[in-house]
Scaffold this motif. Sequence first.
Motif, PDB file in Angstrom:
ATOM      1  N   ALA A   5      -1.125  -8.969  -9.441  1.00  0.00           N
ATOM      2  CA  ALA A   5       0.173  -8.221  -9.873  1.00  0.00           C
ATOM      3  C   ALA A   5       1.083  -9.327 -10.436  1.00  0.00           C
ATOM      4  CB  ALA A   5       0.621  -7.226  -8.821  1.00  0.00           C
ATOM      5  N   GLY A   6       0.951 -10.361 -10.013  1.00  0.00           N
ATOM      6  CA  GLY A   6       1.753 -11.180 -10.801  1.00  0.00           C
ATOM      7  C   GLY A   6       2.783 -12.272  -9.817  1.00  0.00           C
ATOM      8  N   VAL A   7       2.374 -11.933  -8.409  1.00  0.00           N
ATOM      9  CA  VAL A   7       3.208 -12.683  -7.434  1.00  0.00           C
ATOM     10  C   VAL A   7       2.506 -14.169  -7.273  1.00  0.00           C
ATOM     11  CG1 VAL A   7       4.017 -12.776  -5.096  1.00  0.00           C
ATOM     12  CG2 VAL A   7       3.968 -10.591  -6.426  1.00  0.00           C
ATOM     13  N   PRO A   8       2.961 -15.135  -7.485  1.00  0.00           N
ATOM     14  CA  PRO A   8       2.206 -16.508  -7.322  1.00  0.00           C
ATOM     15  C   PRO A   8       1.906 -16.561  -5.778  1.00  0.00           C
ATOM     16  CG  PRO A   8       4.188 -16.730  -8.510  1.00  0.00           C
ATOM     17  CD  PRO A   8       4.218 -15.441  -7.978  1.00  0.00           C
TER      18      PRO A   8
ATOM     19  N   LEU B 118       0.908  -1.182   0.214  1.00  0.00           N
ATOM     20  CA  LEU B 118       0.089   0.109   0.059  1.00  0.00           C
ATOM     21  C   LEU B 118       0.740   1.102  -0.129  1.00  0.00           C
ATOM     22  CD1 LEU B 118      -2.758  -1.223   2.594  1.00  0.00           C
ATOM     23  CD2 LEU B 118      -3.040  -0.909  -0.076  1.00  0.00           C
ATOM     24  N   ALA B 119       2.061   1.170   0.428  1.00  0.00           N
ATOM     25  CA  ALA B 119       2.731   2.539   0.490  1.00  0.00           C
ATOM     26  C   ALA B 119       3.567   2.695  -0.617  1.00  0.00           C
ATOM     27  CB  ALA B 119       3.886   2.325   1.727  1.00  0.00           C
ATOM     28  N   ASP B 120       3.626   1.852  -1.607  1.00  0.00           N
ATOM     29  CA  ASP B 120       4.431   2.268  -3.024  1.00  0.00           C
ATOM     30  C   ASP B 120       3.468   1.217  -4.137  1.00  0.00           C
ATOM     31  OD1 ASP B 120       5.961   2.075  -5.096  1.00  0.00           O
ATOM     32  OD2 ASP B 120       8.090   2.073  -4.007  1.00  0.00           O
ATOM     33  N   ALA B 121       2.990   1.970  -4.941  1.00  0.00           N
ATOM     34  CA  ALA B 121       2.108   1.274  -6.026  1.00  0.00           C
ATOM     35  C   ALA B 121       2.858   0.314  -6.926  1.00  0.00           C
ATOM     36  CB  ALA B 121       1.559   2.173  -6.931  1.00  0.00           C
ATOM     37  N   ASP B 122       4.282   0.611  -6.833  1.00  0.00           N
ATOM     38  CA  ASP B 122       5.335  -0.181  -7.698  1.00  0.00           C
ATOM     39  C   ASP B 122       5.718  -1.428  -6.869  1.00  0.00           C
ATOM     40  OD1 ASP B 122       5.199   1.617  -9.915  1.00  0.00           O
ATOM     41  OD2 ASP B 122       6.489   3.074  -8.985  1.00  0.00           O
ATOM     42  N   MET B 123       5.446  -1.634  -5.647  1.00  0.00           N
ATOM     43  CA  MET B 123       5.859  -2.894  -5.187  1.00  0.00           C
ATOM     44  C   MET B 123       5.821  -4.009  -5.471  1.00  0.00           C
ATOM     45  SD  MET B 123       7.884  -3.998  -2.502  1.00  0.00           S
ATOM     46  CE  MET B 123       8.252  -2.925  -1.312  1.00  0.00           C
ATOM     47  N   LEU B 124       4.155  -4.288  -5.550  1.00  0.00           N
ATOM     48  CA  LEU B 124       3.808  -5.698  -5.952  1.00  0.00           C
ATOM     49  C   LEU B 124       4.186  -6.127  -7.228  1.00  0.00           C
ATOM     50  CD1 LEU B 124       0.198  -5.669  -4.586  1.00  0.00           C
ATOM     51  CD2 LEU B 124       2.226  -6.763  -3.468  1.00  0.00           C
ATOM     52  N   PRO B 125       4.300  -5.139  -8.424  1.00  0.00           N
ATOM     53  CA  PRO B 125       4.893  -5.529  -9.685  1.00  0.00           C
ATOM     54  C   PRO B 125       6.353  -5.724  -9.599  1.00  0.00           C
ATOM     55  CG  PRO B 125       3.570  -3.746  -9.942  1.00  0.00           C
ATOM     56  CD  PRO B 125       3.410  -3.978  -8.532  1.00  0.00           C
ATOM     57  N   ALA B 126       7.204  -4.956  -8.953  1.00  0.00           N
ATOM     58  CA  ALA B 126       8.406  -5.144  -8.506  1.00  0.00           C
ATOM     59  C   ALA B 126       8.725  -6.745  -7.973  1.00  0.00           C
ATOM     60  CB  ALA B 126       9.215  -4.073  -7.547  1.00  0.00           C
ATOM     61  N   VAL B 127       7.946  -7.102  -6.918  1.00  0.00           N
ATOM     62  CA  VAL B 127       8.229  -8.338  -6.421  1.00  0.00           C
ATOM     63  C   VAL B 127       7.878  -9.439  -7.525  1.00  0.00           C
ATOM     64  CG1 VAL B 127       7.356  -9.972  -4.739  1.00  0.00           C
ATOM     65  CG2 VAL B 127       7.851  -7.409  -4.102  1.00  0.00           C
ATOM     66  N   ALA B 128       6.873  -9.162  -8.149  1.00  0.00           N
ATOM     67  CA  ALA B 128       6.539 -10.164  -9.284  1.00  0.00           C
ATOM     68  C   ALA B 128       7.825 -10.478 -10.135  1.00  0.00           C
ATOM     69  CB  ALA B 128       5.182  -9.780  -9.916  1.00  0.00           C
TER      70      ALA B 128
END
Length: 308
Positions: free
Chosen positions: A174-177, A116-126
């Motif tokens: 976001a693509g994180v399994p 929630l703090a960074d909208a780019d976090m989940l795509p980056a983790v994926a």
Amino acid sequence: MTLPAGRDGLPLVVGVLNVTPDSFSDGGRWSDPEAALAHGRALVADGADVVDVGGESTRPGAERPPLAEELRRVLPVVEALAADGVVVSVDTMRAEVAAAAVEAGAALVNDVSGGLADADMLPAVAASGAAYVAMHWRAHSDRMQDFASYDAPGGVVAEVSAALGERLEAAVAAGVPAERVVLDPGLGFAKTAEHNWALLAGLDDVAALGRPLLVGASRKAFLGRLLAGADGTPRPVGEREAAHTALVALLALRGVWGLRVHDVRATRDALAVVGRLAAEQTGAAGSGDDRRPPGPGATTGPGEGSTT
């Protein structure tokens, strides 16, 4: 990245390594990279399965460091520990720090904001392939206690479970399994002491989301309040470890996936007792199999949580 598993069917021990000047329990002690590296190695020697390196304090009221400063604090320590063969987690809410840390060797991203703090976090983790810990979170440290209110039916347990379910769905979208995601109820984050105890009692409901649980209770204020003196003064941070060790044993019996702790040796001692007694109770003593019996939320295999 397959989620790491604890030893002998017991919870994973995640040792805390704060490379910050202002963390609530040990701020400044490991801010020098050489001191941080030495402490990280000491955590592993004491039995940590994972070392969680964080460059931003999340204590109530803490101010955020600039991005460049967080990177400066974290990356050399992550890289050096990973080069030693240590399983490293990076404790960050910033996608850039997460991506750089994984590039430097981190295997897990521990995000107290759950994306929630960074909208780019989940795509980056994926994109990174790392495992991901999503914690329940409502606001940054300087404002989080303004949001410590849970009025929906079912109270804090129902609201936290629902919010974590949403974060799990967002991570998968976001693509994180899903099999790479761990959930954390976020003790102390926008929560009173009473909320923390309710969550600990209601962990089965959180486990019903079907993902392993990480619990971080080490040295937190709700334990200090529990142990307050006759005048109501909370027990100081450095004098809460015995209570935390007792809680560690109870959480192991509850079957949590991981425990985020400062005192790794005390945690290992508690887990040794739990494992040995469980082995005796299941008739496995002397067989070399000190596995605890499955319980609510128990780990059923590497990285898999019960959905009871």
